[in-house]
Design an enzyme around this catalytic site. Structure first.
Site, mmCIF file in Angstrom:
data_model
loop_
_atom_site.group_PDB
_atom_site.id
_atom_site.type_symbol
_atom_site.label_atom_id
_atom_site.label_comp_id
_atom_site.label_asym_id
_atom_site.label_seq_id
_atom_site.Cartn_x
_atom_site.Cartn_y
_atom_site.Cartn_z
ATOM 1 N N HIS A 1 0.859 -1.156 -0.115
ATOM 2 C CA HIS A 1 0.160 0.006 -0.075
ATOM 3 C C HIS A 1 0.927 1.225 0.069
ATOM 4 O O HIS A 1 0.425 1.965 -0.664
ATOM 5 C CB HIS A 1 -1.076 0.015 1.235
ATOM 6 C CG HIS A 1 -2.176 -1.164 1.379
ATOM 7 N ND1 HIS A 1 -2.183 -1.844 2.530
ATOM 8 C CD2 HIS A 1 -2.901 -1.423 0.375
ATOM 9 C CE1 HIS A 1 -3.266 -2.848 2.081
ATOM 10 N NE2 HIS A 1 -3.700 -2.414 1.018
ATOM 11 N N ARG B 1 -1.913 -6.563 -7.816
ATOM 12 C CA ARG B 1 -0.880 -7.567 -7.636
ATOM 13 C C ARG B 1 -1.015 -8.455 -8.612
ATOM 14 O O ARG B 1 -0.173 -9.236 -8.912
ATOM 15 C CB ARG B 1 -1.297 -8.190 -6.035
ATOM 16 C CG ARG B 1 -0.995 -7.134 -5.055
ATOM 17 C CD ARG B 1 -1.517 -7.698 -3.738
ATOM 18 N NE ARG B 1 -2.915 -8.092 -4.022
ATOM 19 C CZ ARG B 1 -3.728 -8.955 -2.926
ATOM 20 N NH1 ARG B 1 -3.196 -9.059 -1.770
ATOM 21 N NH2 ARG B 1 -4.936 -8.840 -3.161
ATOM 22 N N SER C 1 -3.263 -7.590 3.143
ATOM 23 C CA SER C 1 -3.602 -7.619 4.513
ATOM 24 C C SER C 1 -4.084 -8.763 5.049
ATOM 25 O O SER C 1 -3.613 -9.083 6.143
ATOM 26 C CB SER C 1 -4.563 -6.516 4.454
ATOM 27 O OG SER C 1 -4.169 -5.128 4.250
#
Length: 168
Positions: free
Chosen positions: A18, A96, A134
């Site tokens: 991030h 990603r 995350s």
């Protein structure tokens, strides 16, 4: 005229991936709003206020100079409405893998249907972060693993403390 863009997400927690996307996006605009979602259907580890504070601290640790061009705000409405409130018309999203693209492409299309002058800019994750999510960070931390290669020191301390407090 200044260019204001938004980088939205849940950011639970804010990872090096991030940080990378936010800093790269900030180089392209005058101001970048990191929009922390208060999505009621998601069961987050950190509260919205904790995620905002951690995001601010992580960005300052990662790149203090570029962090000056960013503001971290929470939102609990449609992203297009949030963008109208803050006079921005560009969304930055990190990618990603190809599975990210499929979902993000759908979101970009819906946002353009809701507000025709919105553009979404996709930034591919840096190679060293393309596998970091995350949810993976939370999973590793929940099993007392070392997450220091995935998050800044302030986030590592917070997530370690959170799991110790939860006795997980």
């Amino acid at each position: 005229m200044s260019v204001i863009a938004v980088y939205p997400g849940t950011f639970d927690p804010f990872t090096y991936g991030h940080c990378d996307v936010a800093c790269r996006a900030a180089k392209l605009v005058d101001k970048l709003i990191i929009a922390v979602s208060v999505h009621m259907k998601k069961n987050t580890l950190f509260s919205a206020d904790e995620r905002i504070a951690l995001t601010q601290d992580a960005l300052a640790e990662y790149n203090a100079e570029l962090a000056q061009k960013m503001v971290v705000l929470k939102f609990d409405n449609l992203l297009v409405d949030f963008m109208k409130q803050h006079q921005c018309d560009t969304i930055f999203r990190g990618l990603r893998a190809t599975t990210d693209f499929e979902y993000e492409f759908q979101m970009a299309s819906i946002n353009r249907q809701l507000k025709a002058d919105i553009d979404t800019v996709f930034l591919p994750a840096d190679d060293k972060f393309h596998f970091v999510s995350s949810s993976m960070v939370r999973e590793i931390a929940s099993l007392a693993g070392d997450v220091s290669q995935f998050v800044t020191p302030v986030v590592k301390r917070a997530i370690t403390k959170k799991f110790a407090h939860l006795n997980i």
